[in-house]
Design a protein around this motif. Structure first.
Motif, PDB file in Angstrom:
ATOM      1  N   ASP A   1       3.003  10.320  -5.994  1.00  0.00           N
ATOM      2  CA  ASP A   1       2.588   9.157  -6.784  1.00  0.00           C
ATOM      3  C   ASP A   1       1.068   9.157  -6.948  1.00  0.00           C
ATOM      4  O   ASP A   1       0.341   9.563  -6.033  1.00  0.00           O
ATOM      5  N   PRO A   2       0.565   8.701  -8.090  1.00  0.00           N
ATOM      6  CA  PRO A   2      -0.894   8.679  -8.295  1.00  0.00           C
ATOM      7  C   PRO A   2      -1.577   7.668  -7.388  1.00  0.00           C
ATOM      8  O   PRO A   2      -1.013   6.624  -7.064  1.00  0.00           O
ATOM      9  N   ILE A   3      -2.790   7.992  -6.973  1.00  0.00           N
ATOM     10  CA  ILE A   3      -3.620   7.091  -6.191  1.00  0.00           C
ATOM     11  C   ILE A   3      -4.761   6.623  -7.089  1.00  0.00           C
ATOM     12  O   ILE A   3      -5.523   7.457  -7.591  1.00  0.00           O
ATOM     13  N   PRO A   4      -4.907   5.333  -7.327  1.00  0.00           N
ATOM     14  CA  PRO A   4      -5.940   4.858  -8.257  1.00  0.00           C
ATOM     15  C   PRO A   4      -7.351   5.061  -7.705  1.00  0.00           C
ATOM     16  O   PRO A   4      -7.599   4.866  -6.518  1.00  0.00           O
ATOM     17  N   LYS A   5      -8.237   5.506  -8.569  1.00  0.00           N
ATOM     18  CA  LYS A   5      -9.664   5.586  -8.218  1.00  0.00           C
ATOM     19  C   LYS A   5     -10.324   4.351  -8.805  1.00  0.00           C
ATOM     20  O   LYS A   5     -10.720   4.304  -9.961  1.00  0.00           O
ATOM     21  N   ASP A   6     -10.400   3.284  -8.000  1.00  0.00           N
ATOM     22  CA  ASP A   6     -10.920   2.021  -8.486  1.00  0.00           C
ATOM     23  C   ASP A   6     -12.414   2.112  -8.778  1.00  0.00           C
ATOM     24  O   ASP A   6     -13.164   2.766  -8.045  1.00  0.00           O
TER      25      ASP A   6
ATOM     26  N   ASP B 208      -3.332  -1.011  -3.203  1.00  0.00           N
ATOM     27  CA  ASP B 208      -2.018  -0.442  -3.545  1.00  0.00           C
ATOM     28  C   ASP B 208      -2.108   1.081  -3.616  1.00  0.00           C
ATOM     29  O   ASP B 208      -3.069   1.639  -4.155  1.00  0.00           O
ATOM     30  N   SER B 209      -1.098   1.748  -3.050  1.00  0.00           N
ATOM     31  CA  SER B 209      -0.984   3.213  -3.023  1.00  0.00           C
ATOM     32  C   SER B 209      -1.925   3.870  -2.020  1.00  0.00           C
ATOM     33  O   SER B 209      -2.120   5.083  -2.078  1.00  0.00           O
ATOM     34  N   TYR B 210      -2.464   3.106  -1.086  1.00  0.00           N
ATOM     35  CA  TYR B 210      -3.368   3.669  -0.068  1.00  0.00           C
ATOM     36  C   TYR B 210      -2.636   4.104   1.187  1.00  0.00           C
ATOM     37  O   TYR B 210      -3.252   4.344   2.214  1.00  0.00           O
TER      38      TYR B 210
ATOM     39  N   SER C 225       0.818  -1.214   0.000  1.00  0.00           N
ATOM     40  CA  SER C 225       0.000   0.000   0.000  1.00  0.00           C
ATOM     41  C   SER C 225       0.855   1.269   0.000  1.00  0.00           C
ATOM     42  O   SER C 225       0.352   2.358  -0.270  1.00  0.00           O
TER      43      SER C 225
END
Length: 220
Positions: free
Chosen positions: A148-153, A217-219, A142
């Motif tokens: 870094d970009p944070i994905p908007k799932d 990931d990325s949270y 995470s």
């Protein structure tokens, strides 16, 4: 500011007082990942004027830094004290590098989090104030770096974020260690954590288990 959110504050480098703590970061410089110390130009914690001092000749990453013997710490002090301008070989300008996460995800064994730990947050979430701490975790995968970009799932409609204080444990804590005068001896330093949550997956789905809403990931 970048100088506050992209570095980790560690004690014990130039002594034990708060004024002698050092900010560490991992940067991408000249195609290499390097451990650096952030040198503030006016000694103000909120300063936007600073440069980096390359410490990679002594420690490759933050976790290695925390286990350095006293002789190596003396070398760290000497390098930091002498790295005052661009003529020093360890000098790195902020414009010449990209700041990464201060902790390598692969080096993080546990990322343990405390939830609902202040009253205002419980109130805004319409959540009862817990009598005991709510413990959850994030996976090392995470962890992301600043910027870094944070994905908007597409699976969540309730993406949220919070700023949290992260405490970096600097050495192994024996099991059943009681809180006492030596508690802080185990603390290596502090960092700022971006706690991202998918609130629907955290609070409305999956049997109200927080894990899936916190560990994308990325949270962190």
């Amino acid at each position: 500011k970048e100088s506050l959110f992209s570095t980790t504050l560690f004690k014990g480098v130039l002594g034990e007082t708060s004024s002698s703590m050092v900010r560490l970061a991992i940067v991408q410089h000249a195609s290499e990942r390097k451990l650096v110390a952030q040198i503030l130009h006016d000694n103000s914690p909120s300063s936007s004027s600073y440069h980096y001092c390359d410490l990679s000749s002594i420690a490759k990453d933050t976790i290695t830094f925390l286990t350095l013997p006293p002789d190596d710490m003396t070398q760290v002090e000497e390098i930091i004290s002498s790295c005052i301008d661009a003529t020093h070989p360890a000098y790195i300008s902020p414009e010449e590098c990209q700041v990464l996460s201060p902790l390598e995800p692969s080096s993080v064994g546990k990322l343990i989090c405390i939830g609902m730990n202040y009253v205002d947050h419980c109130t805004e979430q319409n959540f009862p104030i817990p009598k005991e701490p709510i413990i959850f975790n994030k996976f090392p995968s995470s962890i992301a770096g600043p910027g870094d970009p944070i994905p908007k799932d597409v699976t969540t409609e309730k993406l949220d974020f919070e700023v949290e204080l992260g405490v970096v444990i600097g050495k192994t804590v024996p099991r059943f260690t009681e809180q006492g005068e030596d508690t802080m001896d185990y603390v290596g330093g502090y960092t700022v954590i971006h706690d991202v949550s998918a609130r629907d997956w955290q609070l409305e789905k999956n049997g109200n288990q927080w894990l899936l809403g916190k560990t994308v990931d990325s949270y962190a």
